[in-house]
Design an enzyme around this catalytic site. Structure first.
Site, PDB file in Angstrom:
ATOM      1  N   ASP A   1       0.840  -1.193   0.000  1.00  0.00           N
ATOM      2  CA  ASP A   1       0.000   0.000   0.000  1.00  0.00           C
ATOM      3  C   ASP A   1       0.880   1.250   0.000  1.00  0.00           C
ATOM      4  OD1 ASP A   1      -2.167  -1.671   0.190  1.00  0.00           O
ATOM      5  OD2 ASP A   1      -2.344  -1.463   2.365  1.00  0.00           O
TER       6      ASP A   1
HETATM    7  N1  URA Z   1      -1.296  -5.897   3.788  1.00  0.00           N
HETATM    8  C1  URA Z   1      -1.792  -4.649   3.788  1.00  0.00           C
HETATM    9  O1  URA Z   1      -2.842  -4.383   4.355  1.00  0.00           O
HETATM   10  N2  URA Z   1      -1.068  -3.702   3.166  1.00  0.00           N
HETATM   11  C2  URA Z   1       0.105  -3.933   2.556  1.00  0.00           C
HETATM   12  O2  URA Z   1       0.716  -3.020   2.014  1.00  0.00           O
HETATM   13  C3  URA Z   1       0.608  -5.249   2.563  1.00  0.00           C
HETATM   14  C4  URA Z   1      -0.120  -6.210   3.186  1.00  0.00           C
END
Ligand code: URA
Length: 236
Positions: A103
């Protein structure tokens, strides 16, 4: 087999027209023979190619580990945000892409390569490659939450999540290892147990461990051993 002009472009010797010019001028040899035809085909895996008498070492695939900072997106291009590839602007290698996504606000290990087969193997849902995250939470992590995460939780998908491994580090800090990679998975898992992620960092993916010597936004080339070990991860 590959065309000589295409090979030289892939090795970033120059643009298509520049390398054609070099070939025409007799500056390029293959196996010690000057070749003046841009469409000359040869085996790139075994040939010795020289440009202006300097040997070009052939490398098709490139592998980098990036310590992704928050605020950049895991994409190759984006109209609004800085991408992880913007951070690797000066790194050699054509057609690089991130293996999976973190993310925008997540930090940590991101593998960047142009090896589609390796990427496919690491991301395939069937392979269950472990990913370990450092997770800081808004609320205290209770034993009930840990047990639930270990058993699998309902994040609104068809099935509950596969069993995760949880290591409690602090009252509001865990190391979480999951075998899947669903969208926002860690955040959704913590939400499912009544908590909330306030900071997320990926520490490892399969056998590849984030090099803590890398500051946020820095990257390095993987060692040969790291690449070999990753290729051995969950081979079919
Ligand atoms: N899980 C998430 O919620 N975000 C990420 O970036 C990676 C795994």
């Amino acid at each position: 087999m590959i065309r000589l002009d295409k090979f030289l472009c892939e090795m970033e010797i120059g643009t298509r027209s520049q390398v054609k010019e070099m070939i025409k001028k007799g500056q390029v040899s293959v196996n010690n023979e000057v070749i003046k035809k841009a469409d000359y085909k040869f085996d790139e895996n075994s040939a010795k190619v020289c440009v202006k008498e300097k040997e070009i070492s052939y490398q098709k695939f490139y592998y980098y580990m990036l310590n992704k900072p928050a605020g950049v997106v895991s994409a190759t291009t984006d109209n609004h945000d800085k991408t992880v590839l913007d951070l690797l602007k000066d790194a050699p290698g054509k057609d690089l892409f991130p293996v999976g996504r973190l993310d925008k606000d997540t930090e940590g290990l991101l593998l960047i390569t142009n090896d589609g087969v390796l990427s496919h193997n690491l991301l395939s849902p069937k392979k269950h490659v472990d990913k370990t995250y450092l997770v800081k939470t808004a609320e205290t992590v209770t034993l009930d939450m840990i047990h639930a995460l270990e058993q699998g939780v309902d994040i609104g998908e068809e099935k509950i999540t596969l069993p995760a491994k949880v290591k409690l580090l602090e009252e509001k800090e865990i190391e979480l290892t999951i075998m899947e990679g669903k969208f926002h998975q860690v955040k959704r898992m913590l939400k499912a147990v009544g908590n909330e992620v306030v900071y997320l960092k990926r520490l490892s993916m399969g056998s590849l461990i984030l090099d803590e010597a890398l500051n946020l936004g820095e990257y390095r080339i993987l060692t040969e051993k790291e690449v070999d070990d990753l290729k051995k991860d969950k081979q079919e």
